[in-house]
Motif scaffolding. Sequence first.
Motif, PDB file in Angstrom:
ATOM      1  N   LYS A   1      14.804 -33.081   8.602  1.00  0.00           N
ATOM      2  CA  LYS A   1      15.541 -31.702   9.170  1.00  0.00           C
ATOM      3  C   LYS A   1      15.748 -31.072   7.752  1.00  0.00           C
ATOM      4  CE  LYS A   1      18.456 -29.491  12.308  1.00  0.00           C
ATOM      5  NZ  LYS A   1      19.418 -29.442  13.787  1.00  0.00           N
ATOM      6  N   ALA A   2      16.429 -31.946   6.991  1.00  0.00           N
ATOM      7  CA  ALA A   2      17.231 -31.312   5.691  1.00  0.00           C
ATOM      8  C   ALA A   2      16.017 -30.634   4.715  1.00  0.00           C
ATOM      9  CB  ALA A   2      17.931 -32.465   5.061  1.00  0.00           C
ATOM     10  N   HIS A   3      14.835 -31.190   4.848  1.00  0.00           N
ATOM     11  CA  HIS A   3      13.801 -30.762   3.989  1.00  0.00           C
ATOM     12  C   HIS A   3      12.907 -29.570   4.434  1.00  0.00           C
ATOM     13  CE1 HIS A   3      13.640 -34.219   1.115  1.00  0.00           C
ATOM     14  NE2 HIS A   3      14.863 -34.132   1.575  1.00  0.00           N
TER      15      HIS A   3
ATOM     16  N   GLN B   1      19.460 -29.354  -2.037  1.00  0.00           N
ATOM     17  CA  GLN B   1      20.488 -30.057  -1.660  1.00  0.00           C
ATOM     18  C   GLN B   1      20.558 -31.466  -1.598  1.00  0.00           C
ATOM     19  OE1 GLN B   1      22.304 -28.204   1.760  1.00  0.00           O
ATOM     20  NE2 GLN B   1      23.268 -26.612   0.626  1.00  0.00           N
ATOM     21  N   HIS B   2      19.234 -32.144  -1.146  1.00  0.00           N
ATOM     22  CA  HIS B   2      19.093 -33.421  -0.763  1.00  0.00           C
ATOM     23  C   HIS B   2      17.502 -33.601  -1.260  1.00  0.00           C
ATOM     24  CE1 HIS B   2      22.293 -33.447   2.119  1.00  0.00           C
ATOM     25  NE2 HIS B   2      21.773 -32.430   2.614  1.00  0.00           N
TER      26      HIS B   2
ATOM     27  N   LEU C   1      13.534 -38.554  -4.406  1.00  0.00           N
ATOM     28  CA  LEU C   1      12.903 -39.245  -5.556  1.00  0.00           C
ATOM     29  C   LEU C   1      11.491 -38.931  -6.284  1.00  0.00           C
ATOM     30  CD1 LEU C   1      13.842 -41.050  -8.089  1.00  0.00           C
ATOM     31  CD2 LEU C   1      13.013 -42.950  -6.741  1.00  0.00           C
ATOM     32  N   PHE C   2      10.649 -38.975  -5.201  1.00  0.00           N
ATOM     33  CA  PHE C   2       9.256 -38.832  -5.817  1.00  0.00           C
ATOM     34  C   PHE C   2       8.482 -37.287  -5.262  1.00  0.00           C
ATOM     35  CE2 PHE C   2      10.069 -43.327  -5.642  1.00  0.00           C
ATOM     36  CZ  PHE C   2       9.815 -43.729  -6.758  1.00  0.00           C
ATOM     37  N   ASP C   3       9.374 -36.418  -4.961  1.00  0.00           N
ATOM     38  CA  ASP C   3       8.909 -35.177  -4.480  1.00  0.00           C
ATOM     39  C   ASP C   3       8.281 -34.200  -5.771  1.00  0.00           C
ATOM     40  OD1 ASP C   3       8.622 -35.738  -1.957  1.00  0.00           O
ATOM     41  OD2 ASP C   3      10.650 -34.268  -1.432  1.00  0.00           O
TER      42      ASP C   3
END
Length: 62
Positions: free
Chosen positions: A46-48, A56-57, A60-62
Amino acid sequence: MRTVTLDGRTYRMRDVNRIYQEQRAEAVRRQVQPTLFEVHQDLRPKAHKTAAGRFQHPTLFD
């Protein structure tokens, strides 16, 4: 009686509102369009789902 003058012609507001409502109803009727591609369910957390959430969140691997 309320009136409005457009291009030198006087119209009753009742008639202007009726025509406006008819045009809106016609636009709603014509609005249905087929999709251009298959719609998939968004499986992200949901945060993405928004740019602000990804900022905000970060992961590591995006």
